[in-house]
Structure formats: structure tokens, C-alpha cells
Write an enzyme that holds these catalytic residues in place. Sequence first.
Site, PDB file in Angstrom:
ATOM      1  CB  ALA A   1      -0.919  -0.004   1.211  1.00  0.00           C
TER       2      ALA A   1
ATOM      3  N   GLY B   1      -0.349  -5.154   0.953  1.00  0.00           N
ATOM      4  CA  GLY B   1      -1.572  -5.094   0.160  1.00  0.00           C
ATOM      5  C   GLY B   1      -1.440  -5.757  -1.192  1.00  0.00           C
TER       6      GLY B   1
ATOM      7  CD  GLU C   1      -3.625  -7.493   3.127  1.00  0.00           C
ATOM      8  OE1 GLU C   1      -4.350  -7.721   4.108  1.00  0.00           O
ATOM      9  OE2 GLU C   1      -3.128  -6.371   2.888  1.00  0.00           O
TER      10      GLU C   1
ATOM     11  CD  GLU D   1       0.701  -6.032   5.877  1.00  0.00           C
ATOM     12  OE1 GLU D   1       0.044  -5.918   4.821  1.00  0.00           O
ATOM     13  OE2 GLU D   1       1.396  -7.047   6.133  1.00  0.00           O
TER      14      GLU D   1
END
Length: 254
Positions: A65, A111, A114, A134
Site C-alpha cells: 500500500a 496489500g 493481499e 505489516e
Amino acid sequence: MYENILTEIQERIAIITINRPQSLNALNSKTISELSDAFGKFNEDDQIRVIVLTGSGEKSFVAGADIKEFSDFKTPEAEELARNGQNILFNKIENLNKPVIAAVNGFALGGGLELALACHIRYASENAKLGLPEVTLGLIPGYGGTQRLPKLVGKGLANELIFSAKMLPAARAKEIGLVNEVFSPEDLLPKTLELATTIVRNSPMAISKAIEAVNLSDTEKGFDAEIKSFGQLFEMEDKKEGVAAFLEKRKPAF
């Protein structure tokens, strides 16, 4: 039409390429919004049977992200960020009526991993690195990583990857079932399109029902969903064509 993604269509296959090479294809809010729009349009287009998702270049699928966007967020904003992202993109991909294949062409971190996890099938290049870093930021995955990863690799390995934040090479990711196959960088997209072409030949109605049933496979509704869909398909045109083609010893025309 889009600023951060590219789209093209080849033989009933839609290819979506995340195109932010200057930031290793990191996900920001605009990219998520554009991806959501593209997936929605291709899902509604009856001419499209399979969607392939990849990143531009050979370095990165999605490197994570865009941290700059949310570095100053408080709890309400952070919860809304995760909830909105999951609703408009990650859950949307998982529950599309059409198969989505991720061609992981490099880094798939945070992300980015994911996003790959939300896809129905994952192919990777030999240079791919996959991980959920993360916890090094004092956070946890917020786009479904803690939920989808254990279903693929089991809780033990999922915990190891999430707690350690280590990156897995593509070969190890294949060993544990995180990706289906690994190819050279130059073969990744052709092999992904080869699989997509094979899927295109099959019944879109049956595949849609299969996606729904498989997504419920770890719930109490799974068996009932399979039985119900199995029965419903008997009255649909694809079943009639498929059985007729089999009996007539020809290829079905779905």
C-alpha cells in the site's frame, strides 16, 4: 480512461495491469478505485470470460500500500480505509462471477500479496517475492491477509509469515500452496494466458457457480451451496449444450 492501470482484451480474456512503476505499483486510493471500476465493468461484459491481473515491469506486482496516504490516520480513518478497500476491491474480486488469475511478476508485499490472495488462482515469476510486512510498521494486514492466507497455507505457516514479516521466494511459495505455478519472467504472462484460454472454453455458468461454492467451502453453507448450484445448473443452457456435445462427440460451444 485510467491513470494508474492499463486494460486490454485478448480473445475473451481481459488483462488488467497496475501501472505505477515509479512506486513499484504500490496501491493508493485512486488505484484501488480504478481497479474496482475495471473489475466491475469486465464482470458485467458477457464477452469477457476470464480476467488476468498483473503489474507493469518485471520488478513488482504490487509492492504494498502507499504508506504516505495513511501515515497520519487515526482509528476511525484507518478502519474506514480497510473496510472500504475490502468492500470495493478485495472482496469484490473474490466474489466475481468470473475467474481472476494473478500473474505475480515481482514483489507482492502487504496489500500486494493481499490482492493476489483475493484472486482465484496465482501464477508467479521466478523472481517474485511474497510477504506481509505489516508488523514491521506496528500494524497487521488490513485487506484480508489474516483471513485468506490461513485458508491457503494453514494457520501455522500463516502465523509464521505474518509474525516474522519475512519475504518468501516464489519456489517456496509454490511449495506451501501460496501460488499455483512458477515460471520464468518471460513465460509468466504467456503461461497465465494459456490457462485463461483453457478456462474460456468451459461453461461460464458452471464456473460462476463453482466460484460461489468454493468460496463457501470453509463454512457450514458449503455443502448446501454445492448441492443447490448443482441442481440449478441442470436447467441452464450450458448444461444442455455440454451434455449434447458429449453425446454427439463434439466440442461444446458455450
